[in-house]
Each structure stands twice: as structure tokens, then as C-alpha cells.
Design a protein around this motif. Sequence first.
Motif, PDB file in Angstrom:
ATOM      1  N   GLY A 217       0.812  -1.225   0.000  1.00 39.84           N
ATOM      2  CA  GLY A 217       0.000   0.000   0.000  1.00 39.84           C
ATOM      3  C   GLY A 217       0.842   1.270   0.000  1.00 39.84           C
ATOM      4  N   TYR A 218       2.167   1.137  -0.090  1.00 40.69           N
ATOM      5  CA  TYR A 218       3.047   2.307   0.103  1.00 40.69           C
ATOM      6  C   TYR A 218       2.766   3.421  -0.896  1.00 40.69           C
ATOM      7  N   GLU A 219       2.551   3.049  -2.159  1.00 40.71           N
ATOM      8  CA  GLU A 219       2.382   4.096  -3.181  1.00 40.71           C
ATOM      9  C   GLU A 219       1.186   4.996  -2.842  1.00 40.71           C
ATOM     10  N   SER A 231       7.870   3.554   6.455  1.00 38.67           N
ATOM     11  CA  SER A 231       8.609   2.471   7.123  1.00 38.67           C
ATOM     12  C   SER A 231       9.293   2.871   8.427  1.00 38.67           C
ATOM     13  N   ARG A 232       9.610   4.142   8.595  1.00 39.63           N
ATOM     14  CA  ARG A 232      10.444   4.617   9.722  1.00 39.63           C
ATOM     15  C   ARG A 232      11.769   3.851   9.790  1.00 39.63           C
ATOM     16  N   LEU A 233      12.290   3.502   8.649  1.00 40.07           N
ATOM     17  CA  LEU A 233      13.585   2.823   8.624  1.00 40.07           C
ATOM     18  C   LEU A 233      14.745   3.822   8.557  1.00 40.07           C
ATOM     19  N   SER A 234      14.417   5.122   8.386  1.00 38.67           N
ATOM     20  CA  SER A 234      15.488   6.104   8.147  1.00 38.67           C
ATOM     21  C   SER A 234      16.569   6.117   9.235  1.00 38.67           C
ATOM     22  N   PRO A 235      16.242   6.030  10.533  1.00 42.72           N
ATOM     23  CA  PRO A 235      17.347   6.040  11.500  1.00 42.72           C
ATOM     24  C   PRO A 235      18.228   4.797  11.405  1.00 42.72           C
ATOM     25  N   CYS A 267      16.281   5.617  -3.625  1.00 40.16           N
ATOM     26  CA  CYS A 267      17.140   6.224  -4.638  1.00 40.16           C
ATOM     27  C   CYS A 267      17.377   7.703  -4.326  1.00 40.16           C
ATOM     28  N   TRP A 268      16.372   8.373  -3.756  1.00 38.82           N
ATOM     29  CA  TRP A 268      16.572   9.776  -3.329  1.00 38.82           C
ATOM     30  C   TRP A 268      17.727   9.878  -2.331  1.00 38.82           C
ATOM     31  N   ARG A 269      17.793   8.879  -1.480  1.00 39.18           N
ATOM     32  CA  ARG A 269      18.864   8.872  -0.477  1.00 39.18           C
ATOM     33  C   ARG A 269      20.231   8.834  -1.174  1.00 39.18           C
ATOM     34  N   GLY A 328      11.595  12.786  17.833  1.00 37.86           N
ATOM     35  CA  GLY A 328      12.895  12.853  17.164  1.00 37.86           C
ATOM     36  C   GLY A 328      12.790  12.403  15.722  1.00 37.86           C
ATOM     37  N   TRP A 329      11.620  12.454  15.184  1.00 39.76           N
ATOM     38  CA  TRP A 329      11.355  12.004  13.812  1.00 39.76           C
ATOM     39  C   TRP A 329      10.142  12.781  13.312  1.00 39.76           C
ATOM     40  N   MET A 330      10.070  13.005  12.027  1.00 38.71           N
ATOM     41  CA  MET A 330       8.901  13.679  11.458  1.00 38.71           C
ATOM     42  C   MET A 330       8.572  13.014  10.125  1.00 38.71           C
ATOM     43  N   LEU A 360      17.517  17.570  16.448  1.00 36.29           N
ATOM     44  CA  LEU A 360      16.510  16.655  16.991  1.00 36.29           C
ATOM     45  C   LEU A 360      16.332  15.346  16.220  1.00 36.29           C
ATOM     46  N   LEU A 361      16.508  15.394  14.903  1.00 33.88           N
ATOM     47  CA  LEU A 361      16.187  14.201  14.096  1.00 33.88           C
ATOM     48  C   LEU A 361      17.085  13.022  14.441  1.00 33.88           C
ATOM     49  N   VAL A 362      16.475  11.883  14.705  1.00 33.10           N
ATOM     50  CA  VAL A 362      17.261  10.682  14.984  1.00 33.10           C
ATOM     51  C   VAL A 362      17.911  10.176  13.694  1.00 33.10           C
ATOM     52  N   ASP A 363      17.302  10.518  12.544  1.00 30.77           N
ATOM     53  CA  ASP A 363      17.911  10.133  11.266  1.00 30.77           C
ATOM     54  C   ASP A 363      18.717  11.289  10.678  1.00 30.77           C
ATOM     55  N   GLY A 364      18.930  12.355  11.482  1.00 32.39           N
ATOM     56  CA  GLY A 364      19.560  13.582  10.988  1.00 32.39           C
ATOM     57  C   GLY A 364      20.897  13.308  10.331  1.00 32.39           C
ATOM     58  N   ASP A 365      21.017  13.755   9.130  1.00 33.06           N
ATOM     59  CA  ASP A 365      22.036  13.271   8.220  1.00 33.06           C
ATOM     60  C   ASP A 365      22.484  14.446   7.377  1.00 33.06           C
ATOM     61  N   ASN A 368      21.138  13.973   3.594  1.00 34.99           N
ATOM     62  CA  ASN A 368      19.688  14.017   3.397  1.00 34.99           C
ATOM     63  C   ASN A 368      19.043  15.253   3.995  1.00 34.99           C
ATOM     64  N   ASN A 369      19.544  15.703   5.128  1.00 34.97           N
ATOM     65  CA  ASN A 369      18.902  16.861   5.745  1.00 34.97           C
ATOM     66  C   ASN A 369      19.259  18.142   4.985  1.00 34.97           C
ATOM     67  N   GLN A 370      20.543  18.393   4.821  1.00 36.96           N
ATOM     68  CA  GLN A 370      20.932  19.663   4.212  1.00 36.96           C
ATOM     69  C   GLN A 370      20.414  19.746   2.762  1.00 36.96           C
ATOM     70  N   LEU A 371      20.518  18.632   2.038  1.00 41.58           N
ATOM     71  CA  LEU A 371      20.144  18.726   0.625  1.00 41.58           C
ATOM     72  C   LEU A 371      18.640  18.674   0.412  1.00 41.58           C
ATOM     73  N   ASN A 372      17.898  18.049   1.323  1.00 43.10           N
ATOM     74  CA  ASN A 372      16.433  18.174   1.238  1.00 43.10           C
ATOM     75  C   ASN A 372      16.014  19.591   1.605  1.00 43.10           C
ATOM     76  N   TRP A 373      16.669  20.159   2.599  1.00 46.90           N
ATOM     77  CA  TRP A 373      16.347  21.554   2.946  1.00 46.90           C
ATOM     78  C   TRP A 373      16.620  22.468   1.749  1.00 46.90           C
ATOM     79  N   TRP A 375      16.627  21.630  -1.336  1.00 49.44           N
ATOM     80  CA  TRP A 375      15.633  21.303  -2.374  1.00 49.44           C
ATOM     81  C   TRP A 375      14.361  22.108  -2.105  1.00 49.44           C
ATOM     82  N   VAL A 376      13.902  22.081  -0.855  1.00 47.86           N
ATOM     83  CA  VAL A 376      12.655  22.782  -0.524  1.00 47.86           C
ATOM     84  C   VAL A 376      12.846  24.297  -0.599  1.00 47.86           C
ATOM     85  N   ALA A 377      14.007  24.772  -0.147  1.00 44.09           N
ATOM     86  CA  ALA A 377      14.231  26.228  -0.082  1.00 44.09           C
ATOM     87  C   ALA A 377      14.441  26.837  -1.460  1.00 44.09           C
TER      88      ALA A 377
HETATM   89  C1  LIG Z   1      13.462  19.238   4.980  1.00 43.07           C
HETATM   90  C2  LIG Z   1      13.733  17.748   4.964  1.00 43.07           C
HETATM   91  C3  LIG Z   1      14.731  17.226   5.782  1.00 43.07           C
HETATM   92  C4  LIG Z   1      15.014  15.846   5.742  1.00 43.07           C
HETATM   93  N1  LIG Z   1      16.016  15.352   6.550  1.00 43.07           N
HETATM   94  C5  LIG Z   1      16.345  14.029   6.482  1.00 43.07           C
HETATM   95  C6  LIG Z   1      17.393  13.503   7.265  1.00 43.07           C
HETATM   96  O1  LIG Z   1      18.087  14.213   7.995  1.00 43.07           O
HETATM   97  N2  LIG Z   1      17.646  12.169   7.176  1.00 43.07           N
HETATM   98  C7  LIG Z   1      16.919  11.336   6.370  1.00 43.07           C
HETATM   99  O2  LIG Z   1      17.181  10.126   6.333  1.00 43.07           O
HETATM  100  N3  LIG Z   1      15.924  11.825   5.602  1.00 43.07           N
HETATM  101  C8  LIG Z   1      15.614  13.129   5.630  1.00 43.07           C
HETATM  102  N4  LIG Z   1      14.591  13.626   4.864  1.00 43.07           N
HETATM  103  C9  LIG Z   1      13.935  12.728   3.902  1.00 43.07           C
HETATM  104  C10 LIG Z   1      12.673  12.011   4.395  1.00 43.07           C
HETATM  105  O3  LIG Z   1      11.793  12.938   4.956  1.00 43.07           O
HETATM  106  C11 LIG Z   1      12.967  10.896   5.404  1.00 43.07           C
HETATM  107  O4  LIG Z   1      13.972  10.040   4.898  1.00 43.07           O
HETATM  108  C12 LIG Z   1      11.718  10.052   5.666  1.00 43.07           C
HETATM  109  O5  LIG Z   1      10.679  10.865   6.141  1.00 43.07           O
HETATM  110  C13 LIG Z   1      12.041   8.966   6.667  1.00 43.07           C
HETATM  111  O6  LIG Z   1      10.896   8.266   7.008  1.00 43.07           O
HETATM  112  P1  LIG Z   1      10.678   6.762   6.556  1.00 43.07           P
HETATM  113  O7  LIG Z   1      11.893   5.970   6.869  1.00 43.07           O
HETATM  114  O8  LIG Z   1       9.397   6.312   7.140  1.00 43.07           O
HETATM  115  O9  LIG Z   1      10.574   6.930   4.984  1.00 43.07           O
HETATM  116  P2  LIG Z   1       9.941   5.972   3.877  1.00 43.07           P
HETATM  117  O10 LIG Z   1       8.879   6.735   3.184  1.00 43.07           O
HETATM  118  O11 LIG Z   1       9.598   4.649   4.429  1.00 43.07           O
HETATM  119  O12 LIG Z   1      11.136   5.841   2.818  1.00 43.07           O
HETATM  120  C14 LIG Z   1      12.119   4.804   2.870  1.00 43.07           C
HETATM  121  C15 LIG Z   1      13.502   5.395   2.934  1.00 43.07           C
HETATM  122  O13 LIG Z   1      13.788   6.154   1.773  1.00 43.07           O
HETATM  123  C16 LIG Z   1      14.656   7.233   2.109  1.00 43.07           C
HETATM  124  N5  LIG Z   1      13.994   8.481   1.749  1.00 43.07           N
HETATM  125  C17 LIG Z   1      12.679   8.741   1.686  1.00 43.07           C
HETATM  126  N6  LIG Z   1      12.457  10.010   1.258  1.00 43.07           N
HETATM  127  C18 LIG Z   1      13.670  10.559   1.093  1.00 43.07           C
HETATM  128  C19 LIG Z   1      14.120  11.844   0.676  1.00 43.07           C
HETATM  129  N7  LIG Z   1      13.274  12.831   0.331  1.00 43.07           N
HETATM  130  N8  LIG Z   1      15.454  12.074   0.638  1.00 43.07           N
HETATM  131  C20 LIG Z   1      16.325  11.098   0.970  1.00 43.07           C
HETATM  132  N9  LIG Z   1      15.951   9.875   1.354  1.00 43.07           N
HETATM  133  C21 LIG Z   1      14.652   9.604   1.417  1.00 43.07           C
HETATM  134  C22 LIG Z   1      14.910   7.161   3.604  1.00 43.07           C
HETATM  135  O14 LIG Z   1      16.128   6.494   3.823  1.00 43.07           O
HETATM  136  C23 LIG Z   1      13.723   6.341   4.092  1.00 43.07           C
HETATM  137  O15 LIG Z   1      13.982   5.655   5.290  1.00 43.07           O
HETATM  138  C24 LIG Z   1      14.279  14.993   4.878  1.00 43.07           C
HETATM  139  C25 LIG Z   1      13.272  15.540   4.080  1.00 43.07           C
HETATM  140  C26 LIG Z   1      13.005  16.905   4.108  1.00 43.07           C
HETATM  141  C27 LIG Z   1      11.944  17.469   3.216  1.00 43.07           C
END
Ligand SMILES: Cc1cc2nc3c(=O)[nH]c(=O)nc-3n(C[C@H](O)[C@H](O)[C@H](O)COP(=O)(O)OP(=O)(O)OC[C@H]3O[C@@H](n4cnc5c(N)ncnc54)[C@H](O)[C@@H]3O)c2cc1C
Length: 457
Positions: A217-219, A231-235, A267-269, A328-330, A360-365, A368-373, A375-377
Motif C-alpha cells: 500500500g506504500y504508493e 517504514s520509519r527505517l530512516s534512522p 534512490c533519493w537517499r 525525534g522524527w517527522m 533533533l532528528l534521529v535520522d539527521g544526516d 539528506n537533511n541539508q540537501l532536502n532543505w 531542495w525545498v528552499a
Molecule cells: C526538509 C527535509 C529534511 C530531511 N532530513 C532528512 C534527514 O536528515 N535524514 C533522512 O534520512 N531523511 C531526511 N529527509 C527525507 C525524508 O523525509 C525521510 O527520509 C523520511 O521521512 C524517513 O521516514 P521513513 O523511513 O518512514 O521513509 P519511507 O517513506 O519509508 O522511505 C524509505 C527510505 O527512503 C529514504 N527516503 C525517503 N524520502 C527521502 C528523501 N526525500 N530524501 C532522501 N531519502 C529519502 C529514507 O532512507 C527512508 O527511510 C528529509 C526531508 C526533508 C523534506
Amino acid sequence: MTVSVVLYTSDLRVHDHPPLRAAAHGADEVVPLFVRDPAVARAGFAVPNRLAFLADCLEDLDRSLRERGGRLVVREGDTVSEVRAVVRQTDADEVHMAAGVTAFARRREARLREALEEDGCRLYVHDGVVTVVPPGDVVPQGSDHFAVFTPYHRRWAAEPLRTPFAAPRTLRVPSGPRSEPVPRRSAVPDVSPALLVGGEREGRKRLTSWLAAHLDGYEERHDDLAGDATSRLSPYLHFGALSATEVVHRAAARGGAGADAFVRQLCWRDFHHQVLAARPEAADADYRSRSGRWRTGADAEADLAAWREGRTGYPLVDAAMRQLAHEGWMHNRGRLVTASFLAKTLCVDWREGARHFLGLLVDGDVANNQLNWQWVAGTGTDTRPHRVLNPVAQAKRYDPEGGYVRRWVPELAGLDGPAVHEPWRLTGLDRAAFDYPDPLVDLSEGLARFRRLRVPS
Ligand SMILES: Cc1cc2nc3c(=O)[nH]c(=O)nc-3n(C[C@H](O)[C@H](O)[C@H](O)COP(=O)(O)OP(=O)(O)OC[C@H]3O[C@@H](n4cnc5c(N)ncnc54)[C@H](O)[C@@H]3O)c2cc1C
């Protein structure tokens, strides 16, 4: 008797671990080593949520190594000096470690190589430990990295996927090297109340159960804020408690649209890692320059403080900021909306927001953090850098019944349905009943200000 050292950094696991595998195959004895380096704290990476999760990961890694006849050696000090001391003490001829992408990791690697060369010890730096496709392995013509996601994804998906390695069955660790105690999560103060439990065992359990229950159901559901079905696998990926290659492998093996969408997120990662590897300065400097557009001064400071505290008067923004503080996650949709709100509606420098997230982010990276920021900015790799997310429209779309907002903003829990997204529409007594602030800024004024401050591309 040959000895190899495995230097653990962001790869805290025994399964699918190329450095551990190479060391275990090539030497009679292996020293699995983790160094608590004060330079990491000085660089601002050692924040309570990640320290607590790290402690779980190290404890679990030690347990897994002991089950195989080994143990984890933990040292405290400068990484290069500690590795060198262990190498000398055990007469090791090889050190194996994962390749890193940050400027910090690269400097550490270069210093280590130089120091070990002097001692006649070889350093092997393994690719494909942190990411699925190593940065630099796929590049467009005439550049050292992809700046646009879609063509990167096409090439990334066509790369052969390595079969994950099994964990070694047994390990022999020399008795010599002393170890500090493995850190304990309970010793870390100021941790978010609902922080996930870390460690490879926990990550593998979560991976198995999540794939079975939610992948299909992920899509459709990955943006459903109240459903909370990502998934909350990011940390676990951030600390390398799970191998990204193995996660892709296991998801892809199940197949279907859900698996495709999930693998695309992974792949975004890799995408952000290959950008950072090529442009390490993008951790702080604008990837695409748009100087002169941020607000400063007392008003901007006050807006930033309200954003951090989850008191902007926009319920979805506030809900997401409070989730961050509590867990510690959003959720990804929350990250997109809160980041857009800070950078494009309040016009506050993305670096301020990124710093708060990293605190604060437990997955803070960094990648991913700086480049997603960015991207959004609009300073990063988004091909539509001027798009602004409207927090009310986003709330109605991704939290249509308001369940997510009611969960995180208890002041508004009495409001039914989507009315919770626009409390300012209530009048008179109804409104006075809620201790909730008025919106910091009118959205159309915010948009006009964004356009005024924008530097044309
Ligand atoms: C402003 C901002 C800051 C972010 N900071 C971080 C961060 O510090 N560390 C981090 O891991 N992710 C970051 N993300 C990306 C993403 O929000 C998280 O990876 C995701 O919410 C983690 O939850 P999940 O494991 O349930 O993701 P799922 O939806 O289950 O996705 C599976 C995995 O794909 C990867 N992934 C998903 N979306 C992204 C994305 N946009 N960019 C890179 N990888 C992604 C992650 O490793 C994630 O665990 C950020 C996104 C934004 C917009």
C-alpha cells in the motif's frame, strides 16, 4: 597469525557488511572497532536523540559480535590515534572501513591513510556500504554528479544490484585491545520521549514486519499523515544498522507498485549522497546561489522561535514540529511543509531550519537533511525552485480528516474534521475557547513577500 581491524562508523551491523566480510575472510583474527571521537561532538553531530540511538546500535552490535565469538572494542579519542594504537598493539596489517561522503568523513579517511602508511598497514575503503550505488559510479556526460533526480533514477535503477552478504558465522578477536564500556542509552539525558529503539536486530524486525504489512500500500499511503504508514527505517539506515542494498533487495523481491515507489525513495537517499560527495560544501553553502532573500532581525528571530516551538498558528506546521520534538522524527510530508513554511513563507534562511532539524532528528544526516532543505528552499536541486507549499491546502490534501493535527495539537482536539486546519475561521466564543495562536502571517502576504525577496534565476 594475521589480524585485520574493522573500523565501524555509519555502518553498525553484521549483515551485508563488506568490510567485516573482507576482514573475516582475509585474516585469522579481526578487531571490530568503534571510536567515540570528540571531533564528532565538536562538529555538532552528537545530539541526544542520535547519541541514544547510537548507544542502542553499539550495544546490539556488541551482542551480535559476541554471539559469533567476538566483541566490539570501543575506544574514546581521536579516531586516527586510536586506530593506530590498536593496529600497533595487535600487529594488524589491514584496516577495513566504509567510504564516507561528508567532508568530515573524507578528511578522517585521508588522515588515517597517511598515518597507517607510515606504520606499513593498508587501509581498505569499501564502497557500497552506506549507499546502494556508490557516489560517482553513475554520472552524466561532462559532470561529476547528477543535479536532477529523474535521469539519475533511470541510471541508478539500471545498475546491477549486489547480492547482500550473510553475516559471518564466527569471529576471532585478539584478547589484547582494551575497550571502554559500550555506551548505554539510559546514560544520555534530554532524549525525546518517544524515540525509537535502535540497533540492527530492531531494524531487521521492523523491516520484515513493515514489508509484510505495508509495502503493497506504500504508493497510495506514503503521504497519508494520519495513517503513518511509512517504514520509519530512516534512522536504521542512517546508522547503517540496516544495509540500504539489502532493503532494496528485499523490497524489490516482493515486487509491485508499492515496492517500486519505496525503492524510488531509497534512490533519493543515494541521489543526495552523490550530490554531497561531489559538492561537500553544499552541507552549508547554497548549491545554487540565491543570496539576499532571507529575512533577518528581531521579527525574523521571533518567527523562527514560533516555528521551532510549533506555535505558528498553522496547525499542520505546528503538529509536525511537535512530532519532531516528541519523537525525534517527522513524517516526510511534515518535513516538506514545515521547511517550505520557514524558507518560503517566513523567508528565514534554510540553514536555521536545517540546524534545528539536525538538533533533533534521529535520522539527521548531512546529505539528506541539508540537501532536502536546499531542495525545498529553492537553493538546491528542485527543478521548480519557486514552488511554495500552502500549509492549509497541504493539510486538507494529506490530512483530510484532521487526525494528524488533532494527535499533535491537543489544544485543537475538540474541533471535528477538516475544520481543525483553519481555527481562525471560528468566531467569537468558539475561538476564545482554544488557547491557540493566530497565524503568524497571512499566506497571501507571505507569498507576496517571497516574490519580493526572490532573486530571479
Ligand atoms: C526538509 C527535509 C529534511 C530531511 N532530513 C532528512 C534527514 O536528515 N535524514 C533522512 O534520512 N531523511 C531526511 N529527509 C527525507 C525524508 O523525509 C525521510 O527520509 C523520511 O521521512 C524517513 O521516514 P521513513 O523511513 O518512514 O521513509 P519511507 O517513506 O519509508 O522511505 C524509505 C527510505 O527512503 C529514504 N527516503 C525517503 N524520502 C527521502 C528523501 N526525500 N530524501 C532522501 N531519502 C529519502 C529514507 O532512507 C527512508 O527511510 C528529509 C526531508 C526533508 C523534506
